[in-house]
Design an enzyme around this catalytic site. Structure first.
Site, PDB file in Angstrom:
ATOM      1  N   TYR A  46      57.863  41.946  25.502  1.00  0.00           N
ATOM      2  CA  TYR A  46      56.840  42.543  24.629  1.00  0.00           C
ATOM      3  C   TYR A  46      56.741  44.034  24.933  1.00  0.00           C
ATOM      4  CZ  TYR A  46      54.134  39.986  21.239  1.00  0.00           C
ATOM      5  OH  TYR A  46      53.733  39.393  20.074  1.00  0.00           O
ATOM      6  N   GLU A  48      54.624  46.422  22.834  1.00  0.00           N
ATOM      7  CA  GLU A  48      53.728  47.049  21.844  1.00  0.00           C
ATOM      8  C   GLU A  48      53.483  48.516  22.186  1.00  0.00           C
ATOM      9  OE1 GLU A  48      50.052  45.007  21.300  1.00  0.00           O
ATOM     10  OE2 GLU A  48      50.911  43.586  19.877  1.00  0.00           O
ATOM     11  N   ASP A 203      64.851  56.101  -0.488  1.00  0.00           N
ATOM     12  CA  ASP A 203      65.180  54.814   0.128  1.00  0.00           C
ATOM     13  C   ASP A 203      66.688  54.640  -0.009  1.00  0.00           C
ATOM     14  OD1 ASP A 203      65.704  52.200   0.753  1.00  0.00           O
ATOM     15  OD2 ASP A 203      64.127  51.334  -0.490  1.00  0.00           O
ATOM     16  N   THR A 229      67.474  50.385   5.199  1.00  0.00           N
ATOM     17  CA  THR A 229      67.790  49.187   5.961  1.00  0.00           C
ATOM     18  C   THR A 229      69.039  49.520   6.770  1.00  0.00           C
ATOM     19  OG1 THR A 229      69.081  48.375   4.089  1.00  0.00           O
ATOM     20  CG2 THR A 229      66.838  47.534   4.308  1.00  0.00           C
ATOM     21  N   LYS A 232      73.164  46.896   5.404  1.00  0.00           N
ATOM     22  CA  LYS A 232      74.010  46.872   4.199  1.00  0.00           C
ATOM     23  C   LYS A 232      75.288  47.661   4.509  1.00  0.00           C
ATOM     24  CE  LYS A 232      70.087  46.139   1.089  1.00  0.00           C
ATOM     25  NZ  LYS A 232      68.914  46.034   1.911  1.00  0.00           N
ATOM     26  N   ARG A 238      69.835  43.138  10.729  1.00  0.00           N
ATOM     27  CA  ARG A 238      68.753  43.297   9.756  1.00  0.00           C
ATOM     28  C   ARG A 238      67.632  44.092  10.420  1.00  0.00           C
ATOM     29  NH1 ARG A 238      70.618  39.817   6.343  1.00  0.00           N
ATOM     30  NH2 ARG A 238      69.117  40.526   4.823  1.00  0.00           N
TER      31      ARG A 238
HETATM   32  C1  PLP Z   1      66.697  49.786  -1.871  1.00  0.00           C
HETATM   33  C2  PLP Z   1      66.145  48.687  -1.016  1.00  0.00           C
HETATM   34  N1  PLP Z   1      65.023  48.918  -0.315  1.00  0.00           N
HETATM   35  C3  PLP Z   1      64.462  47.973   0.454  1.00  0.00           C
HETATM   36  C4  PLP Z   1      65.025  46.723   0.571  1.00  0.00           C
HETATM   37  C5  PLP Z   1      64.321  45.671   1.374  1.00  0.00           C
HETATM   38  O1  PLP Z   1      64.995  45.315   2.502  1.00  0.00           O
HETATM   39  P1  PLP Z   1      64.683  43.937   3.248  1.00  0.00           P
HETATM   40  O2  PLP Z   1      65.324  42.863   2.458  1.00  0.00           O
HETATM   41  O3  PLP Z   1      65.305  44.167   4.582  1.00  0.00           O
HETATM   42  O4  PLP Z   1      63.196  43.797   3.325  1.00  0.00           O
HETATM   43  C6  PLP Z   1      66.203  46.439  -0.125  1.00  0.00           C
HETATM   44  C7  PLP Z   1      66.827  45.112  -0.007  1.00  0.00           C
HETATM   45  O5  PLP Z   1      67.607  44.652  -0.750  1.00  0.00           O
HETATM   46  C8  PLP Z   1      66.769  47.449  -0.949  1.00  0.00           C
HETATM   47  O6  PLP Z   1      67.866  47.224  -1.683  1.00  0.00           O
END
Ligand code: PLP
Length: 397
Positions: A46, A48, A203, A229, A232, A238
Site C-alpha cells: 500500500y 497511498e 487524449d 492510456t 495501446k 493497462r
Molecule cells: C481515446 C481514449 N481515451 C480513453 C480511453 C479509456 O481507457 P480505458 O479503457 O483504459 O479506461 C480509451 C479506451 O479505449 C480511448 O480510446
C-alpha cells in the site's frame, strides 16, 4: 499455479491470443518483462499518497518505482521536468480523464469533446458516462463529406458554448490532428468568468506509441494537459499517464489531488513498475522502427481493402487504425455481421459506428481495424495485403 481452474483459463486465453489475427486497434502484446513486473510482489504494497508523502510506512522502494516511471515518461516524450509534471497513478484511461475534469472544471462547467459516433471516447462527454452527467457536455463531430475535423465549425461551436476545457482526443479517428488549430480555438474562447481561453486537453491514448516513436507530431507544444492510456500503441500494461504544464495555474497540483485523494486510494505499484518497463522499451530504436511499421502496415491493409472495393472512412488513414464502411449504404453487411463473420474465421476486429451513422451502436455500419498488435508479432506490408484479401473473401456477400 495451484488454482487449476484459473490456470486453465489463462492458458486458453494465451492460446486464443496466439491463434487469431488481432486487428483490435486498442490492443497490443506486452513483453515478458512487463508481465513480470505486473505479477511481482509490488502488488502487496500500500502506498497511498505520492513519493516522499505517503500515509503508510515501508515505501522506500515504492517511491523509487514511482519516480522512475515519472522520469521515464517525461524523457520519452522529450519533456523538461521544469515545465511538465506527470501523474502515473491513474488506474486506466477513463479514470485519468475523469481526474482531469475533476481537477480543472467546476461541477456543472462545460467540457467539449468529439462525439462517440464520430470517433470520440465515452469519457469525452457522452451522456452515459459520468463525464456527461457531472458536466455540461458539448459534442463536436466530423465534416459529413470529408469525414475529417472541420476546424472552422469547431471554432464557431467553441465560441458559442464557451467550454472550460476542449478535448482533442479520439478512439476511432484515423487522421492526423492539427493541435495548433485546437490551441488557437481554445485560446479564442471567452469564458463566462471573464478569463480568456479554455484549457486544451489532448487524449493521445491511441497514438501515444506513434508520438513516442516519432512517426506523428507531438501534441505537447500546444496542450495544457495530455492524457494517455499505456496499453495501446505504447505497448505497456493497462494504465494511464496524465501530463500537465507546471507553470500554469498549478494545474498539476489540482490534477494530482483529483487522482488521490479525489478518486483513488492506494496506487497499483506493480502496474506502475510495468509502465516504467514499457516506457524504457518505447525509448529504444527498435520501438521507433516498430511505430513506423505500424503506420506502413495500416496503410497497406487499407489500400488493399480499398482496391478490393471497400469504402474506407475519410478515404484512408495516417495512423495505426482505420474504419471500414462495411454497410456501404445498404449494399454491404452491417458491422456486427462483419465482425461475427471475421471472428469465425479467426480475425478479431470490433464493430464500430461511422460518421453520419444511420444504424445502432450495437449493430453499426462499420468495423474498426488496427495493426499495432499484429505489427508486434512481426507482420509486414505483404502480410497485411494477405489479411486484406482474406477479409474481402469473408465479407463479400
Ligand atoms: C481515446 C481514449 N481515451 C480513453 C480511453 C479509456 O481507457 P480505458 O479503457 O483504459 O479506461 C480509451 C479506451 O479505449 C480511448 O480510446
Amino acid at each position: 499455479m495451484k488454482d487449476k481452474e484459473i490456470q486453465k483459463l489463462i492458458e486458453k486465453e494465451t492460446k486464443r491470443q496466439k491463434s487469431v489475427i488481432n486487428l483490435i486497434a486498442s490492443e497490443n502484446y506486452v513483453s515478458q518483462d512487463v508481465l513480470k513486473a505486473l505479477g511481482s510482489e509490488l502488488t502487496n504494497k500500500y502506498a497511498e499518497g505520492y513519493s516522499a508523502h505517503r500515509y503508510y510506512g515501508g515505501n522506500e522502494f515504492s517511491d523509487k518505482v514511482e519516480n522512475l516511471a515519472k522520469s521515464r515518461a517525461l524523457k520519452l516524450f522529450k519533456l523538461s521536468p521544469k515545465k511538465w509534471h506527470v501523474n502515473v497513478q491513474a488506474l486506466s484511461g477513463s479514470p485519468a480523464n475523469l481526474a482531469v475534469y475533476l481537477g480543472l472544471v467546476p461541477l456543472g462547467g462545460t467540457i467539449m469533446g468529439m462525439s462517440l459516433t464520430d470517433g470520440g471516447h465515452l469519457t469525452h462527454g457522452h451522456k452515459v458516462s459520468a463525464t456527461g452527467k457531472f458536466w455540461k457536455a458539448i459534442q463536436y463531430g466530423v465534416d459529413p463529406k470529408t469525414e475529417r475535423i472541420d476546424y472552422e465549425k469547431l471554432k464557431k461551436l467553441a465560441k458559442k458554448e464557451k467550454p472550460n476545457i476542449i478535448v482533442a482526443g479520439f478512439t476511432a479517428y484515423p487522421r492526423l490532428v492539427d493541435y495548433k488549430k485546437f490551441r488557437e480555438i481554445a485560446d479564442s474562447v471567452r469564458l463566462p468568468a471573464g478569463r480568456q481561453g479554455a484549457s486544451l486537453m489532448v487524449d493521445m491514448s491511441h497514438t501515444a506509441g506513434l508520438v513516442a516513436g516519432g512517426v506523428i507530431a507531438s501534441p505537447f507544444p500546444h496542450a495544457n494537459v495530455v492524457t494517455t492510456t499505456t496499453h495501446k500503441t505504447l505497448r505497456g500494461p493497462r494504465s494511464a499517464l496524465i501530463f500537465s504544464r507546471i507553470d500554469e495555474r498549478e494545474l498539476y497540483k489540482k490534477i494530482d489531488r483529483a487522482v488521490f485523494p479525489g478518486l483513488q486510494g492506494g496506487p497499483h505499484l506493480n502496474q506502475i513498475a510495468a509502465v516504467a518497463v514499457a516506457l524504457k522499451e518505447a525509448s529504444t530504436p527498435a520501438f521507433k522502427k516498430y511505430a513506423k511499421q505500424v503506420v506502413k502496415n495500416t496503410k497497406a491493409l487499407t489500400d488493399e481493402l480499398k482496391r478490393l472495393g471497400w469504402r474506407i472512412v475519410s478515404g484512408g488513414t495516417d495512423t495505426h487504425l482505420a474504419l471500414v464502411d462495411t454497410w456501404m449504404g445498404g449494399k454491404g453487411i452491417s458491422g456486427k455481421e462483419a465482425s461475427d463473420r471475421l471472428e469465425k474465421a479467426g480475425i478479431i476486429v470490433n464493430k464500430n459506428t461511422i460518421p453520419g451513422e444511420t444504424r445502432s451502436p450495437m449493430d453499426p455500419s462499420g468495423i474498426r481495424i488496427g495493426t499495432a498488435a499484429e505489427t508486434t508479432r512481426g507482420s509486414k506490408e505483404r502480410d497485411m495485403i494477405k489479411i486484406a484479401r482474406k477479409i474481402d473473401r469473408i465479407l463479400r456477400v
